[in-house]
Motif scaffolding. Sequence first.
Motif, PDB file in Angstrom:
ATOM      1  N   MET A  88      -0.642   7.186   6.367  1.00 36.44           N
ATOM      2  CA  MET A  88       0.377   6.175   6.565  1.00 36.44           C
ATOM      3  C   MET A  88      -0.270   4.822   6.308  1.00 36.44           C
ATOM      4  O   MET A  88      -1.293   4.482   6.914  1.00 36.44           O
ATOM      5  CB  MET A  88       0.964   6.199   7.977  1.00 36.44           C
ATOM      6  CG  MET A  88       2.054   5.161   8.142  1.00 36.44           C
ATOM      7  SD  MET A  88       3.057   5.327   9.635  1.00 36.44           S
ATOM      8  CE  MET A  88       1.873   4.990  10.904  1.00 36.44           C
ATOM      9  N   VAL A  89       0.343   4.059   5.393  1.00 39.60           N
ATOM     10  CA  VAL A  89      -0.156   2.733   5.056  1.00 39.60           C
ATOM     11  C   VAL A  89       0.669   1.715   5.845  1.00 39.60           C
ATOM     12  O   VAL A  89       1.899   1.678   5.725  1.00 39.60           O
ATOM     13  CB  VAL A  89      -0.038   2.470   3.538  1.00 39.60           C
ATOM     14  CG1 VAL A  89      -0.548   1.079   3.197  1.00 39.60           C
ATOM     15  CG2 VAL A  89      -0.794   3.541   2.740  1.00 39.60           C
ATOM     16  N   PHE A  90      -0.004   0.926   6.649  1.00 43.17           N
ATOM     17  CA  PHE A  90       0.619  -0.130   7.447  1.00 43.17           C
ATOM     18  C   PHE A  90       0.444  -1.435   6.683  1.00 43.17           C
ATOM     19  O   PHE A  90      -0.647  -1.983   6.612  1.00 43.17           O
ATOM     20  CB  PHE A  90      -0.050  -0.179   8.817  1.00 43.17           C
ATOM     21  CG  PHE A  90       0.251  -1.394   9.659  1.00 43.17           C
ATOM     22  CD1 PHE A  90       1.531  -1.928   9.752  1.00 43.17           C
ATOM     23  CD2 PHE A  90      -0.756  -1.987  10.401  1.00 43.17           C
ATOM     24  CE1 PHE A  90       1.795  -3.032  10.555  1.00 43.17           C
ATOM     25  CE2 PHE A  90      -0.514  -3.091  11.213  1.00 43.17           C
ATOM     26  CZ  PHE A  90       0.768  -3.614  11.279  1.00 43.17           C
ATOM     27  N   VAL A  91       1.535  -1.919   6.080  1.00 44.53           N
ATOM     28  CA  VAL A  91       1.501  -3.163   5.326  1.00 44.53           C
ATOM     29  C   VAL A  91       1.944  -4.282   6.266  1.00 44.53           C
ATOM     30  O   VAL A  91       3.044  -4.243   6.807  1.00 44.53           O
ATOM     31  CB  VAL A  91       2.418  -3.096   4.085  1.00 44.53           C
ATOM     32  CG1 VAL A  91       2.302  -4.374   3.267  1.00 44.53           C
ATOM     33  CG2 VAL A  91       2.070  -1.877   3.221  1.00 44.53           C
ATOM     34  N   HIS A  92       1.075  -5.246   6.450  1.00 43.92           N
ATOM     35  CA  HIS A  92       1.321  -6.327   7.412  1.00 43.92           C
ATOM     36  C   HIS A  92       1.001  -7.670   6.771  1.00 43.92           C
ATOM     37  O   HIS A  92       0.451  -7.729   5.664  1.00 43.92           O
ATOM     38  CB  HIS A  92       0.475  -6.118   8.671  1.00 43.92           C
ATOM     39  CG  HIS A  92      -0.987  -6.041   8.384  1.00 43.92           C
ATOM     40  ND1 HIS A  92      -1.797  -7.147   8.286  1.00 43.92           N
ATOM     41  CD2 HIS A  92      -1.783  -4.966   8.146  1.00 43.92           C
ATOM     42  CE1 HIS A  92      -3.028  -6.760   8.021  1.00 43.92           C
ATOM     43  NE2 HIS A  92      -3.048  -5.441   7.927  1.00 43.92           N
ATOM     44  N   SER A  93       1.339  -8.730   7.482  1.00 45.28           N
ATOM     45  CA  SER A  93       0.983 -10.073   7.030  1.00 45.28           C
ATOM     46  C   SER A  93       0.727 -10.949   8.251  1.00 45.28           C
ATOM     47  O   SER A  93       1.295 -10.716   9.324  1.00 45.28           O
ATOM     48  CB  SER A  93       2.092 -10.671   6.163  1.00 45.28           C
ATOM     49  OG  SER A  93       3.302 -10.754   6.875  1.00 45.28           O
TER      50      SER A  93
ATOM     51  N   LEU B 263      -0.615  -7.790   3.183  1.00 39.27           N
ATOM     52  CA  LEU B 263       0.235  -8.096   2.030  1.00 39.27           C
ATOM     53  C   LEU B 263      -0.146  -9.419   1.376  1.00 39.27           C
ATOM     54  O   LEU B 263       0.013  -9.577   0.171  1.00 39.27           O
ATOM     55  CB  LEU B 263       1.706  -8.103   2.451  1.00 39.27           C
ATOM     56  CG  LEU B 263       2.729  -8.077   1.321  1.00 39.27           C
ATOM     57  CD1 LEU B 263       2.560  -6.834   0.459  1.00 39.27           C
ATOM     58  CD2 LEU B 263       4.136  -8.131   1.885  1.00 39.27           C
ATOM     59  N   ASP B 264      -0.666 -10.365   2.161  1.00 37.96           N
ATOM     60  CA  ASP B 264      -1.075 -11.653   1.589  1.00 37.96           C
ATOM     61  C   ASP B 264      -2.215 -11.502   0.591  1.00 37.96           C
ATOM     62  O   ASP B 264      -2.404 -12.355  -0.275  1.00 37.96           O
ATOM     63  CB  ASP B 264      -1.489 -12.629   2.692  1.00 37.96           C
ATOM     64  CG  ASP B 264      -0.305 -13.155   3.476  1.00 37.96           C
ATOM     65  OD1 ASP B 264       0.846 -12.730   3.206  1.00 37.96           O
ATOM     66  OD2 ASP B 264      -0.518 -13.990   4.368  1.00 37.96           O
ATOM     67  N   LYS B 265      -2.968 -10.427   0.695  1.00 29.77           N
ATOM     68  CA  LYS B 265      -4.077 -10.175  -0.233  1.00 29.77           C
ATOM     69  C   LYS B 265      -3.648  -9.279  -1.384  1.00 29.77           C
ATOM     70  O   LYS B 265      -4.444  -8.959  -2.252  1.00 29.77           O
ATOM     71  CB  LYS B 265      -5.256  -9.540   0.515  1.00 29.77           C
ATOM     72  CG  LYS B 265      -5.851 -10.483   1.540  1.00 29.77           C
ATOM     73  CD  LYS B 265      -7.023  -9.854   2.240  1.00 29.77           C
ATOM     74  CE  LYS B 265      -7.598 -10.828   3.257  1.00 29.77           C
ATOM     75  NZ  LYS B 265      -8.737 -10.260   3.969  1.00 29.77           N
ATOM     76  N   GLY B 266      -2.387  -8.855  -1.386  1.00 24.93           N
ATOM     77  CA  GLY B 266      -1.885  -7.978  -2.448  1.00 24.93           C
ATOM     78  C   GLY B 266      -2.207  -6.523  -2.181  1.00 24.93           C
ATOM     79  O   GLY B 266      -2.992  -6.193  -1.289  1.00 24.93           O
TER      80      GLY B 266
ATOM     81  N   VAL C  73       6.136   0.819  -5.053  1.00 27.06           N
ATOM     82  CA  VAL C  73       7.040  -0.331  -5.086  1.00 27.06           C
ATOM     83  C   VAL C  73       6.499  -1.350  -4.079  1.00 27.06           C
ATOM     84  O   VAL C  73       6.206  -1.004  -2.931  1.00 27.06           O
ATOM     85  CB  VAL C  73       8.483   0.084  -4.729  1.00 27.06           C
ATOM     86  CG1 VAL C  73       9.381  -1.132  -4.613  1.00 27.06           C
ATOM     87  CG2 VAL C  73       9.020   1.068  -5.761  1.00 27.06           C
ATOM     88  N   TYR C  74       6.353  -2.584  -4.542  1.00 33.32           N
ATOM     89  CA  TYR C  74       5.783  -3.641  -3.702  1.00 33.32           C
ATOM     90  C   TYR C  74       6.694  -3.896  -2.502  1.00 33.32           C
ATOM     91  O   TYR C  74       7.899  -4.083  -2.666  1.00 33.32           O
ATOM     92  CB  TYR C  74       5.625  -4.911  -4.534  1.00 33.32           C
ATOM     93  CG  TYR C  74       4.663  -5.904  -3.958  1.00 33.32           C
ATOM     94  CD1 TYR C  74       3.289  -5.747  -4.130  1.00 33.32           C
ATOM     95  CD2 TYR C  74       5.110  -7.004  -3.245  1.00 33.32           C
ATOM     96  CE1 TYR C  74       2.393  -6.664  -3.608  1.00 33.32           C
ATOM     97  CE2 TYR C  74       4.221  -7.919  -2.719  1.00 33.32           C
ATOM     98  CZ  TYR C  74       2.865  -7.747  -2.904  1.00 33.32           C
ATOM     99  OH  TYR C  74       1.979  -8.653  -2.375  1.00 33.32           O
ATOM    100  N   PRO C  75       6.143  -3.892  -1.288  1.00 35.41           N
ATOM    101  CA  PRO C  75       6.961  -4.121  -0.095  1.00 35.41           C
ATOM    102  C   PRO C  75       7.602  -5.509  -0.105  1.00 35.41           C
ATOM    103  O   PRO C  75       6.977  -6.489  -0.479  1.00 35.41           O
ATOM    104  CB  PRO C  75       5.958  -4.007   1.055  1.00 35.41           C
ATOM    105  CG  PRO C  75       4.812  -3.240   0.490  1.00 35.41           C
ATOM    106  CD  PRO C  75       4.755  -3.601  -0.957  1.00 35.41           C
ATOM    107  N   SER C  76       8.848  -5.586   0.334  1.00 33.35           N
ATOM    108  CA  SER C  76       9.580  -6.851   0.364  1.00 33.35           C
ATOM    109  C   SER C  76       9.260  -7.661   1.609  1.00 33.35           C
ATOM    110  O   SER C  76       9.367  -8.885   1.592  1.00 33.35           O
ATOM    111  CB  SER C  76      11.086  -6.587   0.334  1.00 33.35           C
ATOM    112  OG  SER C  76      11.433  -5.902  -0.826  1.00 33.35           O
ATOM    113  N   PHE C  77       8.938  -6.984   2.705  1.00 28.21           N
ATOM    114  CA  PHE C  77       8.647  -7.683   3.951  1.00 28.21           C
ATOM    115  C   PHE C  77       7.734  -6.821   4.813  1.00 28.21           C
ATOM    116  O   PHE C  77       7.448  -5.680   4.475  1.00 28.21           O
ATOM    117  CB  PHE C  77       9.931  -8.063   4.700  1.00 28.21           C
ATOM    118  CG  PHE C  77      10.797  -6.883   5.055  1.00 28.21           C
ATOM    119  CD1 PHE C  77      11.759  -6.422   4.188  1.00 28.21           C
ATOM    120  CD2 PHE C  77      10.645  -6.229   6.280  1.00 28.21           C
ATOM    121  CE1 PHE C  77      12.560  -5.331   4.514  1.00 28.21           C
ATOM    122  CE2 PHE C  77      11.438  -5.152   6.619  1.00 28.21           C
ATOM    123  CZ  PHE C  77      12.394  -4.707   5.729  1.00 28.21           C
TER     124      PHE C  77
END
Length: 123
Positions: free
Chosen positions: A27-32, A65-68, A77-81
């Motif tokens: 599971m990838v946790f995409v955060h900012s 996400l700020d680092k891409g 697909v690039y996360p929107s949020f």
Amino acid sequence: MMKRLIFALSVLVVFATLSLQARADQMVFVHSPGCIYCEMWREDILPIYDKTDEGKRLPLREVNLDKGMPDDLKHLVYPSFTPTFIILDDKDKEVGRILGYNSEFFWGFVQNFIKKLDAARNS
């Protein structure tokens, strides 16, 4: 000369073995930074995640996400949020996503994706 050849072959065998090993589902946790729901998830879930059956089944990988997106995840697909939780199978194919964080529904979503992974393997 012979020692160098044996060493080189040993290195090749190690790399070949590593490349043949199966990858795990994850599971990838995409955060900012500054994401309040990311912080809520970190407070509620992160301390216990790897101790749960779900966490053992879907090891966590964090992506800022700020680092891409990392090179090996650019096919997604690039996360929107944020937060976005992306469930990947052992071939890095996306099985599904959890958009946002709601403490009441998070574990149920994760369990449903695990069932989906298991059903795909058993079919």
